[in-house]
Design a protein around this motif. Structure first.
Motif, PDB file in Angstrom:
ATOM      1  N   LEU A   1     -12.536  19.160  21.259  1.00 64.73           N
ATOM      2  CA  LEU A   1     -13.647  18.941  22.190  1.00 64.73           C
ATOM      3  C   LEU A   1     -14.656  20.093  22.182  1.00 64.73           C
ATOM      4  CD1 LEU A   1     -14.991  17.286  24.413  1.00 64.73           C
ATOM      5  CD2 LEU A   1     -13.451  18.376  26.063  1.00 64.73           C
TER       6      LEU A   1
ATOM      7  N   PRO B   1     -10.814  14.463  31.249  1.00 61.06           N
ATOM      8  CA  PRO B   1     -10.547  13.461  30.208  1.00 61.06           C
ATOM      9  C   PRO B   1      -9.116  12.942  30.314  1.00 61.06           C
ATOM     10  CG  PRO B   1     -11.327  15.566  29.277  1.00 61.06           C
ATOM     11  CD  PRO B   1     -10.931  15.817  30.702  1.00 61.06           C
TER      12      PRO B   1
ATOM     13  N   LEU C   1      -7.249  11.645  24.614  1.00 52.45           N
ATOM     14  CA  LEU C   1      -8.302  11.830  23.624  1.00 52.45           C
ATOM     15  C   LEU C   1      -7.773  11.553  22.221  1.00 52.45           C
ATOM     16  CD1 LEU C   1     -10.266  14.891  25.012  1.00 52.45           C
ATOM     17  CD2 LEU C   1     -10.637  12.446  25.377  1.00 52.45           C
TER      18      LEU C   1
ATOM     19  N   GLU D   1      -7.939   5.427  22.894  1.00 48.99           N
ATOM     20  CA  GLU D   1      -8.156   6.833  23.244  1.00 48.99           C
ATOM     21  C   GLU D   1      -9.666   7.111  23.268  1.00 48.99           C
ATOM     22  OE1 GLU D   1      -5.997   7.685  19.773  1.00 48.99           O
ATOM     23  OE2 GLU D   1      -4.331   8.611  20.833  1.00 48.99           O
TER      24      GLU D   1
ATOM     25  N   TYR E   1     -13.887  12.559  21.004  1.00 49.96           N
ATOM     26  CA  TYR E   1     -14.417  13.863  21.436  1.00 49.96           C
ATOM     27  C   TYR E   1     -15.938  13.788  21.667  1.00 49.96           C
ATOM     28  CZ  TYR E   1     -10.013  16.333  20.489  1.00 49.96           C
ATOM     29  OH  TYR E   1      -8.721  16.769  20.523  1.00 49.96           O
TER      30      TYR E   1
ATOM     31  N   VAL F   1     -16.823  12.395  25.063  1.00 52.05           N
ATOM     32  CA  VAL F   1     -16.617  13.345  26.161  1.00 52.05           C
ATOM     33  C   VAL F   1     -17.691  14.434  26.111  1.00 52.05           C
ATOM     34  CG1 VAL F   1     -14.989  14.944  27.232  1.00 52.05           C
ATOM     35  CG2 VAL F   1     -14.150  12.846  26.167  1.00 52.05           C
TER      36      VAL F   1
END
Ligand code: NAD
Length: 258
Positions: free
Chosen positions: A18, A187, A190, A222, A225, A228
């Motif tokens: 991330l 989150p 992920l 899921e 990245y 997010v």
């Protein structure tokens, strides 16, 4: 779009996952970056990749749970760019611990709390004076849905993330007067397991995790990245989230609503 032209952004845990995806997004929208991580080799690779997007990037290798890392990273930021607009507290570890909290070793407790919670305290303490000097800014911290609900074998991790949700509220209250907004993201599952846990997981366990995510998450998958990272950028942007502070933004495909 150049939402972050002339903005300086400090990202911890920037060498992978991330942190790297978010650094890429900030760079692609005009930001200059200070990247911090404990893995120096991966961090240098991240720097090269982000410089290719045209960004001015400096790196600092260190353990975020140590006061010297936070102080040095912020000193580097001021010496290089003269200011700081966005602090993204993102570095963390997520070791699988004992099933019951009381079976967790004292060492594991200290390690998770130091890296996941104390680090954010240290970076805020070091960075807020520079954010104030800059005229205000935004702090975004990566918490987790693990801070909202209890998952097996993740009790210390969950406790650390719950602490970050509360720390966000304290920061928001204390520094609104300084024109600093503080928010966190939560989150859920992920696309990749965290680096420190990857070594412990067989490919079979990873397939099972993916299947579990599609079962438990209403959106059936899921999170990516990049998906997010876009929420981090939204919370960092004064233009888009100027009236949001103290919030815990849940990004979990609906995992916590069921
Ligand atoms: P990741 O392991 O890819 O990234 C974490 C980064 O932090 C790594 O580059 C690692 O080297 C760095 N790091 C670890 N300990 C450090 C230390 N002591 N000092 C400096 N750097 C250190 O994992 P990720 O999935 O990108 O996780 C990023 C954030 O997202 C974390 O805060 C994590 O808790 C959170 N999160 C992840 C998930 C998930 O499913 N992957 C879910 C919810 C929340």
């Amino acid at each position: 779009m150049s939402r972050f032209a002339d903005r300086v952004v400090l990202v911890t845990g920037a060498a992978s996952g991330l942190g790297l995806a978010t650094a890429r997004l900030f760079a692609s929208e005009g930001a200059s970056l200070v990247l911090v991580d404990i893995d120096g080799a991966k961090l240098e690779k991240a720097k090269v990749e982000i410089e290719e997007l045209g960004a001015h990037v400096v790196t600092h290798t260190g353990d975020v749970s140590k006061p010297i890392t936070a102080r040095s990273a912020v000193e580097l930021t001021e010496a290089t760019f003269g200011k700081l607009d966005v602090l993204f507290n993102n570095a963390a570890i997520c070791p699988l611990t004992a099933t019951a909290l009381i079976e967790t070793s004292d060492e594991m407790w200290d390690q998770v709390i130091d890296i996941n919670v104390k680090s954010v305290f240290l970076f805020c303490k070091a960075a807020i004076p520079l954010l104030i000097k800059t005229g205000g800014g935004s702090i975004v911290t990566t918490a987790s849905t693990a801070g909202l609900k209890a998952s097996p074998r993740e009790s210390v991790y969950g406790i650390s993330k719950a602490a970050l949700i509360q720390m966000t509220k304290s920061l928001a209250r204390d520094h609104a007067k300084d024109k600093i907004r503080a928010n966190c993201i939560c989150p859920g599952f992920l696309e990749a397991v965290m680096t420190d846990r990857r070594a412990e997981m067989t490919s079979d366990a990873l397939v099972k995790r993916r299947a579990r995510a599609s079962e438990l998450v209403p959106l059936g998958r899921e999170g990516g990245y990049e998906e997010v990272a876009r929420s981090v950028a939204f919370l960092a942007s004064e233009l888009e989230s100027s009236y949001i502070t103290g919030a815990a933004v849940v990004i979990d495909g609906g995992f916590t609503v069921v």
